[in-house]
Structures are given as structure tokens and as C-alpha cells.
Design a protein around this motif. Structure first.
Motif, mmCIF file in Angstrom:
data_model
loop_
_atom_site.group_PDB
_atom_site.id
_atom_site.type_symbol
_atom_site.label_atom_id
_atom_site.label_comp_id
_atom_site.label_asym_id
_atom_site.label_seq_id
_atom_site.Cartn_x
_atom_site.Cartn_y
_atom_site.Cartn_z
ATOM 1 N N ASP A 1 -18.836 5.209 14.866
ATOM 2 C CA ASP A 1 -18.980 5.500 13.435
ATOM 3 C C ASP A 1 -17.706 6.027 12.780
ATOM 4 O O ASP A 1 -17.693 6.241 11.570
ATOM 5 C CB ASP A 1 -20.102 6.523 13.221
ATOM 6 C CG ASP A 1 -21.460 5.982 13.643
ATOM 7 O OD1 ASP A 1 -21.659 4.757 13.535
ATOM 8 O OD2 ASP A 1 -22.303 6.773 14.097
ATOM 9 N N VAL A 2 -16.658 6.257 13.552
ATOM 10 C CA VAL A 2 -15.452 6.873 13.002
ATOM 11 C C VAL A 2 -14.308 5.868 12.971
ATOM 12 O O VAL A 2 -14.333 4.846 13.657
ATOM 13 C CB VAL A 2 -15.035 8.112 13.830
ATOM 14 C CG1 VAL A 2 -16.097 9.199 13.748
ATOM 15 C CG2 VAL A 2 -14.781 7.736 15.293
ATOM 16 N N TRP B 1 -16.702 -1.385 15.360
ATOM 17 C CA TRP B 1 -18.158 -1.202 15.377
ATOM 18 C C TRP B 1 -18.907 -2.408 15.942
ATOM 19 O O TRP B 1 -19.931 -2.249 16.622
ATOM 20 C CB TRP B 1 -18.668 -0.887 13.969
ATOM 21 C CG TRP B 1 -18.422 -1.957 12.935
ATOM 22 C CD1 TRP B 1 -17.367 -2.044 12.081
ATOM 23 C CD2 TRP B 1 -19.246 -3.095 12.661
ATOM 24 N NE1 TRP B 1 -17.473 -3.164 11.292
ATOM 25 C CE2 TRP B 1 -18.620 -3.832 11.619
ATOM 26 C CE3 TRP B 1 -20.451 -3.575 13.181
ATOM 27 C CZ2 TRP B 1 -19.157 -5.006 11.104
ATOM 28 C CZ3 TRP B 1 -20.990 -4.757 12.663
ATOM 29 C CH2 TRP B 1 -20.337 -5.449 11.638
ATOM 30 N N ALA B 2 -18.403 -3.618 15.683
ATOM 31 C CA ALA B 2 -19.109 -4.811 16.145
ATOM 32 C C ALA B 2 -19.060 -4.960 17.664
ATOM 33 O O ALA B 2 -19.883 -5.669 18.251
ATOM 34 C CB ALA B 2 -18.523 -6.055 15.481
ATOM 35 N N VAL C 1 -20.749 9.250 5.748
ATOM 36 C CA VAL C 1 -21.095 10.668 5.892
ATOM 37 C C VAL C 1 -21.951 11.090 4.703
ATOM 38 O O VAL C 1 -22.012 10.410 3.676
ATOM 39 C CB VAL C 1 -19.838 11.563 5.966
ATOM 40 C CG1 VAL C 1 -19.045 11.298 7.227
ATOM 41 C CG2 VAL C 1 -18.959 11.388 4.734
ATOM 42 N N SER C 2 -22.589 12.250 4.836
ATOM 43 C CA SER C 2 -23.398 12.773 3.743
ATOM 44 C C SER C 2 -22.499 13.338 2.647
ATOM 45 O O SER C 2 -21.329 13.656 2.895
ATOM 46 C CB SER C 2 -24.319 13.883 4.255
ATOM 47 O OG SER C 2 -23.547 15.026 4.622
ATOM 48 N N GLN D 1 -16.682 4.085 9.940
ATOM 49 C CA GLN D 1 -16.851 2.633 9.947
ATOM 50 C C GLN D 1 -18.142 2.178 9.285
ATOM 51 O O GLN D 1 -18.275 1.000 8.950
ATOM 52 C CB GLN D 1 -16.834 2.122 11.385
ATOM 53 C CG GLN D 1 -15.515 2.309 12.110
ATOM 54 C CD GLN D 1 -15.478 1.530 13.402
ATOM 55 O OE1 GLN D 1 -15.492 0.303 13.400
ATOM 56 N NE2 GLN D 1 -15.447 2.239 14.526
ATOM 57 N N ALA D 2 -19.075 3.104 9.085
ATOM 58 C CA ALA D 2 -20.369 2.710 8.534
ATOM 59 C C ALA D 2 -20.221 1.985 7.202
ATOM 60 O O ALA D 2 -20.995 1.087 6.882
ATOM 61 C CB ALA D 2 -21.258 3.939 8.359
ATOM 62 N N GLN D 3 -19.197 2.376 6.441
ATOM 63 C CA GLN D 3 -19.026 1.760 5.121
ATOM 64 C C GLN D 3 -18.580 0.298 5.211
ATOM 65 O O GLN D 3 -18.618 -0.422 4.214
ATOM 66 C CB GLN D 3 -18.000 2.562 4.319
ATOM 67 C CG GLN D 3 -16.638 2.649 4.981
ATOM 68 C CD GLN D 3 -15.723 3.650 4.313
ATOM 69 O OE1 GLN D 3 -15.490 3.574 3.112
ATOM 70 N NE2 GLN D 3 -15.209 4.597 5.081
#
Length: 327
Positions: A151-152, A133-134, A260-261, A203-205
Motif C-alpha cells: 500500500d505504500v 501493487w499488481a 490514507v484517511s 499505491q491505493a490511489q
């Protein structure tokens, strides 16, 4: 024995291409994961040139057992990440020559910055792909022709797979084992490696962000509870009540922690459990739908098809045939 018969009976050959500046941890992942399936994979590591000594990102070099000729016999090629200082928009001549040795139809996998090499070689043009992500802004600037999704944890685009940083190399290798041999084998490999067989979210987490002031608890306990009650409807309000949060706070924290939601996460878990039951049980489709929390067999069919593009019966037939072939 014909060449086709030989290809069917020999182990699947995984060749790891180590480039200068390679990260030692990720370099070793394929050789740690794939041999956990006895007799299924033959893993070797090669350099891009006949000089088999490769500098790592650490304070040591490695001498590899193979040169670029090993790529000619590869069924799967893995390109581990390398030091960011070596990232370029063009592939160095020796690396391009090495990649040209890969035979048509071979599966190609990158981990983290390995995606930069695949993109520079044109192997990701017009394809979905991911990387750490970075590095996403830099990747987009260099390779706008690639459909980057930062994001994955990994993307499987058929014969080309890309994954995010570090431990996502384990994720994508386990995914390959799952695709080749089914969930039961992949779960066994995960246990041997002492890692989760499937990590939730993307990856958002892992992106650095302030901890929300509204709550310091998080949603992990509620996710564990939901997995134990997956057959129930599990509305958002019920999940929020379990976490002792408002719906809005819970939904925001859940998204922050998993990428994710809550609704999307529940569908992912239900599909994952349904795949396991399709592979390992003789339960009817409607019964499996009820066991995993889908209202009807039709709902299961729709969600499974959206996730992997096949019907429950076709999925079951494929993995039953694979199991019989292995027996």
C-alpha cells in the motif's frame, strides 16, 4: 589522508545494477535525480557480468561503462526493475556473485521488481518491503518470509529501501536526498526534475477501481485548501463541507484517492511541514507546533517521534550540523 578522511570527503557513490530485461525509464532515474546535488553523489551504472551489454525490456540493448567490480566501491546500490518474465525465486549465479561484492554497510535500494531480486537473495528476510501493487500476490507466494506492504510508495528500513513501480523510483531517490541533505535540498532537486517533492498517500490511489457514483469531483481541491489552512484544526466535517460531500462519502473518496484517511493525511502533512521549519527556521518548538496545526509542542513531539523516531530538537540539531558540515 586516512581512508576514513577520504570517505568523508569524496562524493557518495551510487552504483546502479542493471539486470537483463531492465526497464529503461527506471534505469535512468538515479542518474537523473542524484546529480542534481552538485558534488554530493557519483553515479555509475554496472552490469552483473564482465559482458557489459544488457538487454532492456524495450527493443534495444545498452552497453554499460562498468562491470560488477563497481559494486565493491558502492555506498548505495540501486536495483531497477526488469521484465516480469525473468522473475525467479532464485538468484542467477552471476547476479548472486555480483551482489556478494557489495560491501557491508552499503545502502541497498530496489525499484518495483528489483525487490524480487533482493528477496531471492535473502536480503529482505524478516524485513518490511514493498513492490508494485499488481505483483503483491505473486511476491507473497514466493517470499512469505518478507513483511510485504503493497500500500505504500516506498519503505525505508535503514540500510535497505524498497519502492513500488515506475515513478516511485523518483520518490525513493528524493527521499534518500532528503535523508542525506535535508528537505530544502530535496525540494530543489524536485523542482529541477519537475516533480512533486513528496507524493501524498500510497499505491491505493493508483489501483484500478470503479469511480464511485456518488460524486465525480474528488478531493484534490480540498486537499490543496487544507494545505493552505494547515494551522487550523480542520475537522472532518469542515473538510467534507468544503468538498460539498457528506462525511461518509468524503472519507471514502479521500481514502480511495490518497490511500490514507483524512486524519492520517493531515498528520503526515503537519509533520512534513514541521520538519521543513525545523530545518530552515529558528522558531521555537511551540511556535512551529502552532504553525503546522498541532495543538501543543508536546503533540508535535509525539507525532514527530512516531514518524521518524526523534525529538524536534534532535532533528533540528542533526540537520543544522549537516548544513554546517556542507558549508
Amino acid at each position: 589522508m586516512s581512508e576514513i578522511d577520504f570517505l568523508r570527503t569524496r562524493p557518495h557513490r551510487v552504483v546502479v545494477l542493471a539486470l537483463d530485461g531492465v526497464y529503461p525509464f527506471e534505469l535512468g532515474i538515479p542518474n537523473r535525480v542524484f546529480p542534481c546535488v552538485p558534488g554530493a553523489y557519483d553515479v555509475v551504472t554496472c552490469a552483473a557480468t564482465d559482458d557489459r551489454t544488457v538487454a532492456t525490456s524495450a527493443d534495444f540493448t545498452v552497453t554499460l561503462g562498468h562491470g560488477p567490480e563497481a559494486l565493491e566501491s558502492a555506498d548505495t546500490v540501486v536495483v531497477p526493475p526488469y521484465d516480469m518474465a525473468r522473475i525467479s525465486q532464485e538468484v542467477p549465479g552471476p547476479v548472486a556473485a555480483a551482489l556478494a561484492r557489495i560491501r557491508p554497510g552499503a545502502r541497498i535500494v530496489s525499484i518495483c521488481t528489483g525487490a524480487f531480486t533482493l528477496a531471492a537473495a535473502g536480503l529482505l528476510d524478516g524485513r518490511p518491503a514493498t513492490t508494485h501493487w499488481a505483483l503483491a500476490p505473486r511476491f507473497r507466494r514466493m517470499f512469505p518470509q518478507v513483511a510485504l506492504d503493497p500500500d505504500v510508495l516506498f519503505i525505508d528500513d535503514g540500510d535497505v529501501l524498497t519502492s513500488a513501480g515506475a515513478a516511485s523510483g523518483v520518490d525513493v531517490c528524493l527521499h534518500i536526498v532528503r535523508a542525506d541533505h535535508g528537505s530544502a535540498v530535496a525540494n530543489s532537486v524536485a523542482r529541477q526534475c519537475v516533480v512533486p517533492p513528496w507524493r501524498d498517500g500510497g499505491q491505493a490511489q493508483y489501483i484500478e477501481q470503479p469511480v464511485p457514483e456518488e460524486s465525480a469531483t474528488g478531493t484534490a481541491a480540498t486537499r490543496a485548501w487544507a494545505l493552505e489552512n494547515l494551522e487550523r484544526p480542520l475537522a472532518l466535517q469542515e473538510l467534507a463541507d468544503h468538498a460539498r460531500m457528506s462525511r461518509r462519502t468524503f472519507a471514502r473518496r479521500f481514502q480511495d484517492e490518497t490511500g490514507v484517511s483524512p486524519g492520517r493525511w493531515l498528520i503526515q502533512q503537519r509533520v512534513h511541514r514541521a520538519r521543513h521549519l525545523l530545518e530552515t527556521s529558528d522558531l521555537a518548538i511551540d511556535r512551529i507546533a502552532a504553525e503546522v496545526g498541532f495543538a501543543t509542542g508536546t503533540s508535535l513531539r509525539q507525532h514527530l517521534h512516531a514518524a521518524i523516531g526523534v525529538s524536534p530538537q534532535a532533528y533540528r540539531n542533526t540537520f543544522r550540523a549537516t548544513a554546517v558540515g556542507r558549508g
